[in-house]
Design an enzyme around this catalytic site. Structure first.
Site, PDB file in Angstrom:
ATOM      1  N   ARG A 271      -0.534   0.707  14.353  1.00  0.00           N
ATOM      2  CA  ARG A 271       0.590   0.162  15.114  1.00  0.00           C
ATOM      3  C   ARG A 271       0.106  -0.186  16.514  1.00  0.00           C
ATOM      4  O   ARG A 271      -0.764   0.482  17.046  1.00  0.00           O
ATOM      5  CB  ARG A 271       1.715   1.208  15.234  1.00  0.00           C
TER       6      ARG A 271
ATOM      7  N   ARG B  46       0.841  -1.197   0.000  1.00  0.00           N
ATOM      8  CA  ARG B  46       0.000   0.000   0.000  1.00  0.00           C
ATOM      9  C   ARG B  46       0.880   1.252   0.000  1.00  0.00           C
ATOM     10  O   ARG B  46       2.029   1.219   0.430  1.00  0.00           O
ATOM     11  CB  ARG B  46      -0.903   0.004   1.240  1.00  0.00           C
TER      12      ARG B  46
ATOM     13  N   LYS C  33       4.793  -9.692  10.736  1.00  0.00           N
ATOM     14  CA  LYS C  33       3.963  -9.719   9.534  1.00  0.00           C
ATOM     15  C   LYS C  33       4.300 -10.931   8.665  1.00  0.00           C
ATOM     16  O   LYS C  33       5.439 -11.129   8.258  1.00  0.00           O
ATOM     17  CB  LYS C  33       4.208  -8.430   8.756  1.00  0.00           C
TER      18      LYS C  33
HETATM   19  P1  ATP Z   1       2.168  -1.782   7.513  1.00  0.00           P
HETATM   20  O1  ATP Z   1       2.413  -3.246   7.381  1.00  0.00           O
HETATM   21  O2  ATP Z   1       3.408  -1.022   7.756  1.00  0.00           O
HETATM   22  O3  ATP Z   1       1.041  -1.437   8.422  1.00  0.00           O
HETATM   23  P2  ATP Z   1       0.855  -1.716   5.001  1.00  0.00           P
HETATM   24  O4  ATP Z   1      -0.245  -2.601   5.453  1.00  0.00           O
HETATM   25  O5  ATP Z   1       0.482  -0.514   4.272  1.00  0.00           O
HETATM   26  O6  ATP Z   1       1.762  -1.197   6.145  1.00  0.00           O
HETATM   27  P3  ATP Z   1       1.675  -3.499   2.954  1.00  0.00           P
HETATM   28  O7  ATP Z   1       1.158  -2.711   1.843  1.00  0.00           O
HETATM   29  O8  ATP Z   1       0.907  -4.697   3.364  1.00  0.00           O
HETATM   30  O9  ATP Z   1       1.913  -2.576   4.196  1.00  0.00           O
HETATM   31  O10 ATP Z   1       3.173  -3.985   2.664  1.00  0.00           O
HETATM   32  C1  ATP Z   1       4.281  -3.123   2.540  1.00  0.00           C
HETATM   33  C2  ATP Z   1       5.134  -3.152   3.796  1.00  0.00           C
HETATM   34  O11 ATP Z   1       5.342  -4.498   4.225  1.00  0.00           O
HETATM   35  C3  ATP Z   1       6.530  -2.626   3.553  1.00  0.00           C
HETATM   36  O12 ATP Z   1       6.596  -1.250   3.874  1.00  0.00           O
HETATM   37  C4  ATP Z   1       7.446  -3.448   4.470  1.00  0.00           C
HETATM   38  O13 ATP Z   1       7.541  -2.830   5.729  1.00  0.00           O
HETATM   39  C5  ATP Z   1       6.683  -4.715   4.671  1.00  0.00           C
HETATM   40  N1  ATP Z   1       7.206  -5.860   3.887  1.00  0.00           N
HETATM   41  C6  ATP Z   1       7.773  -5.887   2.654  1.00  0.00           C
HETATM   42  N2  ATP Z   1       8.058  -7.130   2.279  1.00  0.00           N
HETATM   43  C7  ATP Z   1       7.667  -7.957   3.303  1.00  0.00           C
HETATM   44  C8  ATP Z   1       7.708  -9.349   3.536  1.00  0.00           C
HETATM   45  N3  ATP Z   1       8.189 -10.215   2.636  1.00  0.00           N
HETATM   46  N4  ATP Z   1       7.211  -9.797   4.716  1.00  0.00           N
HETATM   47  C9  ATP Z   1       6.716  -8.972   5.650  1.00  0.00           C
HETATM   48  N5  ATP Z   1       6.646  -7.637   5.482  1.00  0.00           N
HETATM   49  C10 ATP Z   1       7.118  -7.123   4.329  1.00  0.00           C
END
Ligand code: ATP
Length: 317
Positions: A314, A119, A183
């Site tokens: 968070r 995102r 995550k």
């Molecule tokens: P957040 O997880 O920070 O709340 P978001 O839901 O917007 O944000 P996503 O769009 O789901 O995030 O994914 C992008 C974020 O996930 C990246 O900014 C990085 O921090 C994290 N990320 C990237 N690759 C991976 C991975 N393989 N496993 C876990 N996290 C990852």
């Protein structure tokens, strides 16, 4: 990456020792070129390749390759599976295909993404062979205005499958999957259509089977939960559950998913902070979700509804 490099990788990926001479012959290039390609592979894809003196090369962690036919065999009717070795972003590919009139149900999986997206333009990073990254095109007769809750429905579908496999996965609002506090998977939903409909939705999923390395935040992998399912079996199971959940969502809306989402909620009644892209953060207790999938946040000034839009959540520790 050009095709011959993938050819070297596929040759090496059985875990056996392959002589440089033989590889050069099979690939129709010089031994020096085989050596350069193997070095590039090791660097570019963080692969551990062993040079066995006098014998050749060996990939220390064999790759569980995606196989379109195997995934298709386990996928539900109406889902068409494509596998590519490399894509910039499978979501971008599928968005383009949707714009060109592709029917609902296209699933595109990539072994590797050079510009995997999350995102807000964030990056999704995945080691080669260590995760699943795919995008699914789904068309709805309704407009995008009626699709709130969709990203939560996708999270529920993925979480069901992973829990069935034995991984105690939970959901973080709006749409991340966590293992413990880390995550495990991210979901990126991109919409096309107008308020009245019909709409096309591209659902992107990134999921770690093996540790993803340094990705900018603490990440988890399914293997840590003792799950060692093949990527093809897992992809088919996820597509099957997604198709069923999307069908039910199209017919009945978000209501049937609300209680289940809540059941899998990682941070129920925990202190959290909502961080908007711009403006002030808002702290409170995560009370769960409402009938539209908005987060119910108990702040010092009473209960507020937070919509997914441009916010990240968070945990407050
Ligand atoms: P957040 O997880 O920070 O709340 P978001 O839901 O917007 O944000 P996503 O769009 O789901 O995030 O994914 C992008 C974020 O996930 C990246 O900014 C990085 O921090 C994290 N990320 C990237 N690759 C991976 C991975 N393989 N496993 C876990 N996290 C990852």
């Amino acid at each position: 990456m050009k095709a011959p490099v993938w050819a070297v990788l596929r040759r090496l990926s059985d875990g056996g020792v392959h002589s440089g001479e033989r590889l050069a012959e099979e690939l129709g290039c010089s031994r020096a070129s085989v050596n350069a390609r193997i070095q590039a592979l090791a660097d570019g894809y963080q692969l551990r390749i062993d040079r066995v003196r006098g014998q050749g090369y060996r990939l220390l962690s064999p790759i569980d390759w995606l196989d379109a036919a195997a995934i298709q065999a386990g996928a539900p009717a109406g889902v068409r599976v494509e596998v590519v070795e490399e894509a910039a972003s499978t979501n971008s590919d599928v968005l383009a295909r949707a714009a060109a009139g592709e029917a609902s149900g296209l699933a595109r999986l990539a072994e590797s993404q050079t510009a995997g997206r999350g995102r807000f333009g964030r990056r999704w990073l995945a080691p080669l062979g260590g995760g699943l990254t795919f995008s699914l095109l789904w068309r709805f007769e309704c407009g995008v205005g009626q699709l709130s809750g969709l990203s939560l429905v996708v999270g529920v579908a993925l979480t069901r499958v992973l829990n069935r496999l034995g991984a105690p996965v939970r959901l973080k609002w709006p749409n991340d999957l966590l293992l413990g506090e880390r995550k495990l998977a991210g979901i990126l939903i991109e919409l096309a259509g107008d308020a009245l409909g019909p709409s096309a939705v591209v659902i992107g999923v990134g999921l770690n089977l093996l540790p993803a390395g340094d990705v900018g935040q603490p990440a988890a992998a399914l293997r840590e939960a003792g799950v060692t399912v093949s990527r093809n079996v897992l992809a088919a199971a996820l597509l099957t559950e997604l198709a069923a959940a999307l069908g039910q969502f199209a017919d009945e809306g978000f209501a049937p998913f609300q209680a289940e989402w809540q059941h899998w909620h990682a941070w129920q009644d925990e202190p959290v902070v909502v961080e908007p892209m711009q403006g002030e953060a808002l702290a409170g207790l995560a009370l769960g979700i409402d009938a539209q999938g908005a987060l119910r946040l108990l702040t010092s000034e009473g209960e507020r509804s937070v919509h997914a839009g441009e916010v990240s959540l968070r945990r407050l520790v």
